[in-house]
Design an enzyme around this catalytic site. Sequence first.
Site, short mmCIF file in Angstrom:
data_model
loop_
_atom_site.label_atom_id
_atom_site.label_comp_id
_atom_site.label_asym_id
_atom_site.label_seq_id
_atom_site.Cartn_x
_atom_site.Cartn_y
_atom_site.Cartn_z
N CYS A 1 0.85 -1.19 0.00
CA CYS A 1 0.00 0.00 0.00
C CYS A 1 0.89 1.25 0.00
CB CYS A 1 -0.91 0.01 1.22
SG CYS A 1 -2.06 1.42 1.22
N ASP B 1 0.38 3.81 1.67
CA ASP B 1 0.29 4.42 3.01
C ASP B 1 1.68 4.73 3.58
OD1 ASP B 1 -0.01 4.66 5.95
OD2 ASP B 1 -2.08 4.06 5.57
N HIS C 1 -2.14 -3.99 4.93
CA HIS C 1 -1.98 -3.59 6.33
C HIS C 1 -3.35 -3.38 6.96
CE1 HIS C 1 -2.89 0.78 5.80
NE2 HIS C 1 -2.53 0.51 4.57
N ARG D 1 2.74 4.94 6.42
CA ARG D 1 3.11 4.22 7.64
C ARG D 1 3.64 2.82 7.36
NH1 ARG D 1 -2.69 4.96 10.21
NH2 ARG D 1 -3.09 4.37 8.05
N CYS E 1 -6.42 -0.18 6.66
CA CYS E 1 -6.12 0.47 5.37
C CYS E 1 -7.25 1.44 4.97
CB CYS E 1 -5.94 -0.59 4.29
SG CYS E 1 -5.52 0.09 2.67
#
Length: 211
Positions: free
Chosen positions: A42, A44, A98, A46, A101
């Site tokens: 992803c 993302d 994750h 993080r 999400c």
Amino acid sequence: MNELDTLFQNNEQWANAIKAEDPAFFEKLAKQQNPEYLWIGCADSRVPANEIVGLLPGELFVHRNIANCVVHTDLNCLSVIYYAVQVLKIKHIIVCGHYGCGGVNAALNNFQLGLADHWIRNIRDVYYTNRTEVDGVLDSKAKVDLLCELNVKQQVSNVCHIPVVQNAWAAGQPLAVHGWIYGIGDGRLKSIVDSIDSLDQIPEQYRVAGL
Ligand SMILES: [Zn+2]
């Protein structure tokens, strides 16, 4: 001072630290890359791929997009997979989702995200296919997390349905596809799909012609 100066300072410190450990590191890396793994994760912020698995530059080939999707009409992702398998001869493809999400959450809770709605539609399909199981979970956070896992499973299947992957197996090239999920809250990775490394694990309906 430019607000991005910190990033350049960080970069200098990072490059110096690596050079202190291995003076020829960047010189060797500039000549070629020889990664054994392709990471599909992803976008993302993080979930930084190399950091999570403790790998240095040159060790992980990476593709990231919203909610780690592998779509059979996405030329970008297909090109990455093609290059990784055919040219770099990577041995492992890791699809890593994750928990929590945002893309999965948007698909589940019907949020409008403009252009990204078209992309999220891929996850809506996963939700629709698994709606009985997902809607059976009452806790809203657990529901998102279940769909995050189901999405990883679907994307692993999608990787396995790509011709370059099946052709590699038919040619005897060692290649395994894995499905993992990452916990943003605890930093831990977990495998949630049995690894797939041969054609006979693929349903007949998804086999590439002639294999
Ligand atoms: Zn995400």
